[in-house]
Every structure is written in structure tokens, then in C-alpha cells.
Scaffold this active site. Structure first.
Site, PDB file in Angstrom:
ATOM      1  N   TYR A 138       0.834  -1.213   0.000  1.00  0.00           N
ATOM      2  CA  TYR A 138       0.000   0.000   0.000  1.00  0.00           C
ATOM      3  C   TYR A 138       0.862   1.254   0.000  1.00  0.00           C
ATOM      4  CZ  TYR A 138      -3.449   3.416   1.678  1.00  0.00           C
ATOM      5  OH  TYR A 138      -4.263   4.516   1.816  1.00  0.00           O
ATOM      6  N   ASN A 210       7.907  -2.008   2.445  1.00  0.00           N
ATOM      7  CA  ASN A 210       6.893  -1.015   2.824  1.00  0.00           C
ATOM      8  C   ASN A 210       6.367  -1.365   4.210  1.00  0.00           C
ATOM      9  OD1 ASN A 210       5.115   1.242   2.027  1.00  0.00           O
ATOM     10  ND2 ASN A 210       3.469  -0.270   2.110  1.00  0.00           N
ATOM     11  N   SER A 240       3.488  -3.251   4.368  1.00  0.00           N
ATOM     12  CA  SER A 240       3.628  -4.644   3.973  1.00  0.00           C
ATOM     13  C   SER A 240       4.972  -4.838   3.289  1.00  0.00           C
ATOM     14  CB  SER A 240       2.498  -5.045   3.010  1.00  0.00           C
ATOM     15  OG  SER A 240       1.231  -4.848   3.591  1.00  0.00           O
ATOM     16  N   SER A 278       0.013  -5.690   8.558  1.00  0.00           N
ATOM     17  CA  SER A 278       1.034  -5.860   7.526  1.00  0.00           C
ATOM     18  C   SER A 278       0.749  -7.093   6.684  1.00  0.00           C
ATOM     19  CB  SER A 278       2.416  -5.986   8.177  1.00  0.00           C
ATOM     20  OG  SER A 278       3.442  -5.899   7.214  1.00  0.00           O
ATOM     21  N   GLY A 279       1.018  -6.992   5.385  1.00  0.00           N
ATOM     22  CA  GLY A 279       0.937  -8.130   4.484  1.00  0.00           C
ATOM     23  C   GLY A 279       2.337  -8.563   4.115  1.00  0.00           C
TER      24      GLY A 279
END
Length: 372
Positions: A138, A210, A240, A278-279
Site C-alpha cells: 500500500y 513497505n 507490507s 502488515s501483508g
């Protein structure tokens, strides 16, 4: 005329990365056949700071040939299309794209069209289906993400321009608008040479960083924010990280899943804990042992020769080390960037020379610039 050498920026040039033997470029494109293309969109007056990164694991003419793969998830608040099939079948095919969260759909649409155009005869005649891998992080703090500025043409440009040589790192491609540890993040990469039976082999990582909070950031294990006088401006981990590991070592899906997990250790080395929002999604793939397309294409029975599991430890080490280095390079090669939402703030970049001096002042043994 000044004869001063260009200021070193990458971690290894600054003496901040010591482990392992990198490939000639210290990039994922050191893996034979791998190529990377970038489309970078920067129009600050319009709030546009985004892009797309294309990774071709094989030469473009061979992209219908599947590659074996494994998936790992540290924290699942993110998207990587095609991952369910990789989890089930252990393979995928075609390019891998990394972009911003709102551009996953257009990137998926674009890469399917690009593949259909390139392989029209086979796709139509053999009823081939395409399930490409598109991953995201993102960038809505630095970029007008809901303006959806990434177009099909931008994605195709990254695919068409993919090359097997050097490519820029930092605020480029899908990493253009990313933030890591509350500093400017972005696109990072590193590679390692593996001296294993049947080799040598090459392993490379591509990172879109990120993630993380400033107080978590570690370099050589040292919490550096206090040394640099940096203060947090966010209340939580809001990002993420995507890591793609590519190797020409002959590994099977269960081994690649284990390799993918180790990317999380590399992320942890730099401090992040995989926060709730978070991914943290990791893909590992091998370009060795070309897999056949599904029946009716022969052979219906296949024999494979792979490295045995006891040989995986040096590969694990390479993934952890290269991932940690790639994250640091993504930050070191980025530039301070103004925020889009909220306006009025500038996300600082990690200053490599200042970081080295701070570590030396802390009496940490920062080594000489590496030459390998």
C-alpha cells in the site's frame, strides 16, 4: 574538474553487508534467464508517486514453461494472486508483477493480455489458462492510490522493457511510493552464489519494502534510530513487504516453501515483527527442472533430480542474508519524498554515510567496503 569517486550508496559498498558471495550485479538478474522491468510514475503536483515492477523468471519466449514454487505468509493482510494454486500444485508460470494495492486488478488484466498476445496460437489452440502472480503493498501515504494511475500501458511497458542486466533500486517501479521503518522504502534486490553439488547456482531476491516501525529498525543488529536522532511519526506498523526468491538450483515445491519461509527471517533481521496490519508475503521459485504443461502435453510421467534436503542450509542462509541486504538497499537508494495524505510531511531517506559514521561512533565494527 573533480576526480572524486561517486558516493557509495548500496549497503555492500558502505561496508554494511558482509555475508556470502554476491553475483556480479548483486541483483536478482544474476540468476540466468531472469529479467526485471520497471515503470515509475512520479508527478508530485498530481500526487502521483507509484509504479509497477515486472520480474520475468525465464526469457520472454519461454514464459509458458512452468516453474516450481513455494509460498509462505508471515502476516496475511495483503494480496498475491495465484498463491492458492501454488500452494496446491507447487508451480506457476509467466511473469510476476509487484505494484500498489489498488493496481492489482489492472496489473492482472494487463499481464493476461500480454501473455495472450505473445502466445496467441498456443493459448487458443490448447485452451491454456493463465493465472499470473501479482503482489502488492500500500502506497496511499505518498501516492494518490485511489486515483488508480497505473494503467494497462504502464504494466505492458514494464514487461516489454524487462532486461537481464542492471536495474535501479529505491524509489522505482512498484516501490516508488513505499515507506519502510517510517523512512523512504521501495525496491531492493541482492544475490548470492551457492557452491553446491552440480553447481555453482545463483539465488536472487527482489523485495518491495513497505513495512516496519522506526523504533524496530536494526542495522547489523543495532537499533539505529536513536543514533541518527530520528523520531517516529506514525503510531503503528502500517505497511507490507513482498519478497520474491529466484534460484536456478534444482528444488522441488516442498523445498521452495521452506526457502520462502526464510525470507521472513531476513525481514526480521532488519527489525520488523510482521504487525497486525502488515501483508508479509513471500514466494520462492526455481527455474531448474522445467515442468511440463498439464496433460495432454507429454510426458505424463516425469523424473526429476533435485538437491537433497540436507543441502538446504546454505540456501536458507543465502535467503536470509540477501533479503536483509535487499531491504537495506531499498532504503539507502531512495530519496526523501513528500507525503500525499496527509500533506505537509516529508518522509526522510536513510543516509548511508551518516549511518556508517553513527555506527562507528557507537564503536560498532563497520567493515571496509566489500569488493566481491
Amino acid at each position: 574538474m573533480s576526480t572524486a569517486l561517486p558516493r557509495p550508496r548500496r549497503a555492500r559498498e558502505l561496508g554494511l553487508a558482509h555475508s556470502g558471495t554476491p553475483g556480479p550485479l548483486n541483483l536478482v538478474t544474476d540468476v540466468p534467464g531472469a529479467a526485471v522491468g520497471l515503470t515509475t510514475l512520479v508527478r508530485p503536483d498530481d500526487g502521483v508517486q507509484t509504479g509497477v515492477t515486472a520480474l520475468l523468471p525465464r526469457p520472454a519466449a519461454e514464459l509458458l514453461t512452468p516453474w516450481w514454487a513455494g509460498i509462505a505468509v508471515l502476516n496475511g493482510n495483503g494480496e498475491m494472486t495465484g498463491s492458492h494454486w501454488i500452494q496446491d500444485a507447487g508451480w506457476s508460470q509467466g511473469p510476476i508483477l509487484i505494484t500498489n494495492t489498488a493496481a492489482v486488478g489492472i496489473a492482472h488484466h494487463a499481464v493476461v493480455g500480454w501473455m495472450v498476445d505473445r502466445f496467441a496460437d498456443r493459448v487458443q489452440a490448447e485452451h491454456l489458462w493463465l493465472l499470473p502472480v501479482v503482489a502488492e503493498t500500500y502506497d496511499g501515504v505518498l501516492n494518490d492510490i485511489f486515483g488508480r494511475h497505473v494503467t494497462e500501458a504502464h504494466v505492458r511497458a514494464a514487461l516489454d522493457n524487462a532486461g537481464s542486466g542492471p536495474f535501479p533500486l529505491g524509489s522505482v517501479g512498484g516501490g516508488t511510493g513505499m515507506i519502510a521503518y517510517e523512512l523512504k522504502g521501495g525496491t531492493g534486490s541482492a544475490s548470492r552464489i551457492l557452491d553446491l553439488p552440480g553447481g555453482p547456482y545463483t539465488l536472487g531476491v527482489l523485495v518491495q519494502a513497505n513495512h516496519g516501525r522506526l523504533d524496530q529498525l536494526r542495522v547489523d543488529g543495532v537499533p539505529v534510530a536513536p543514533l541518527l536522532g530520528l523520531c517516529s511519526w506514525r503510531s503503528e506498523d502500517q505497511g507490507s513487504v513482498i519478497v520474491v526468491v529466484v534460484t536456478d538450483a534444482p528444488l522441488l515445491p516442498h523445498q521452495l516453501q521452506r526457502v520462502a519461509r526464510r525470507a521472513g527471517l531476513g525481514i526480521g533481521r532488519s527489525g520488523a515483527v510482521g504487525g497486525n496490519s502488515s501483508g508479509d508475503l513471500f514466494l520462492a521459485l526455481s527455474t531448474a527442472l522445467p515442468a511440463p504443461l498439464p496433460p495432454p502435453e507429454p510426458p505424463l510421467v516425469q523424473s526429476l533430480r533435485c538437491l537433497t534436503d540436507p543441502l538446504l542450509d546454505p540456501i536458507y542462509q543465502a535467503v536470509v542474508d540477501a533479503t536483509e541486504e535487499a531491504v537495506l538497499d531499498a532504503m539507502l537508494l531512495s530519496e526523501p519524498t513528500p507525503t500525499f495524505r496527509p500533506k505537509g510531511h516529508t518522509v526522510p531517506a536513510l543516509d548511508g554515510e551518516r549511518l556508517v559514521e553513527a555506527l562507528r561512533g557507537w564503536r560498532w565494527p563497520v567493515g571496509p567496503a566489500a569488493t566481491g
